[in-house]
Design an enzyme around this catalytic site. Sequence first.
Site, mmCIF file in Angstrom:
data_model
loop_
_atom_site.group_PDB
_atom_site.id
_atom_site.type_symbol
_atom_site.label_atom_id
_atom_site.label_comp_id
_atom_site.label_asym_id
_atom_site.label_seq_id
_atom_site.Cartn_x
_atom_site.Cartn_y
_atom_site.Cartn_z
ATOM 1 C CG HIS A 108 -11.944 -123.131 25.069
ATOM 2 N ND1 HIS A 108 -11.275 -124.306 25.253
ATOM 3 C CD2 HIS A 108 -11.795 -122.424 26.207
ATOM 4 C CE1 HIS A 108 -10.716 -124.289 26.457
ATOM 5 N NE2 HIS A 108 -11.029 -123.172 27.062
ATOM 6 C CG HIS A 109 -15.479 -127.499 21.662
ATOM 7 N ND1 HIS A 109 -16.396 -128.285 22.323
ATOM 8 C CD2 HIS A 109 -16.174 -126.441 21.189
ATOM 9 C CE1 HIS A 109 -17.596 -127.718 22.240
ATOM 10 N NE2 HIS A 109 -17.482 -126.598 21.566
ATOM 11 C CB CYS A 110 -9.024 -128.591 23.922
ATOM 12 S SG CYS A 110 -9.521 -129.130 25.555
ATOM 13 C CB ALA A 111 -10.322 -125.979 19.203
#
Lengths: 152, 151
Positions: A108-111
């Site tokens: 989730h790419h820290c997003a």
Amino acid sequence: MIKSVSFKGTSYAEIPFKFEAGTPDIAGIIGLGKAIEFLTTIGINEVEKHESELLRYGTRLLEEIDGVHIVGVAPKKMGILSFMIEGIHPHDIGTILDQEGVAIRAGHHCAQPLMERLGVAATARASLGIYNTTNELDQLGHAIEKTIDLMS
Amino acid sequence: MSDLRELYQTTILDHNKHPRNFGELPDANKKAHGDNPLCGDKITIFVDVDRDLVKAVRFHGSGCAISKASASMMTEQIEGKSLVEANELFLNFQEMVTSDPIQPVDTSGLGKLSVFAGVREFPMRIKCATLCWHTFKAAVNNQTETVKTEE
């Protein structure tokens, strides 16, 4: 940093040194210097040109593979290629590409709020830099085809 | 590529595409949520326990092929078993996927679940395979807090 320490008391160095406890990140500072030197030797415009060429090449390559969807197509996008493969979870893509010698990021790419907005659990993402080549993008393309083949 | 086939066995791919016991269980008397915050996998396990017997078990959620197939095959294996037997299976499974990959693999008592032996070659993927088991354990232990693979 201290000025002096004894059993009677402690005095501190002047600000800003007072707040610099321990050994500063010397290796990091030298590394940053070398990185700046590397980039200025090439020239930041050259870097930008190379990255956008890779991006154009990679975008066309991924668009041609059936079942692959690129996520994020803003006109002035930097050198990143986020993508999905129909029916295959990005973490499985990551593991298979890794075995094929291609390192990407999956997840989730820290997003997480963005993932929710896009309606996906995660994406796969290849980052392109000055040190990458079109040959490596071809390798990415082959590895994606192998992934689709393996998982079907 | 041979390692990959070892990981993504046909049985695993089949359960990923057609998960068994997928959905909710209205009669469930036990339920727990599991999360892998690092990759975003989410799972809910519903169990209908009658005395010490797992009468029915269902799962739903989203995750990678390994996590989905693991949950699907777990539900197939533990349905109809006693809680003690299910726990024993969990311990054997965990032992197998976390064992040293250079040692011969021990799949005794695991039956169909031995297809997950390849996971031990991929340390990053072990948690994908075990999340459902930890969540099942939390459900039968009436643990209300979400199971997390990371603290």
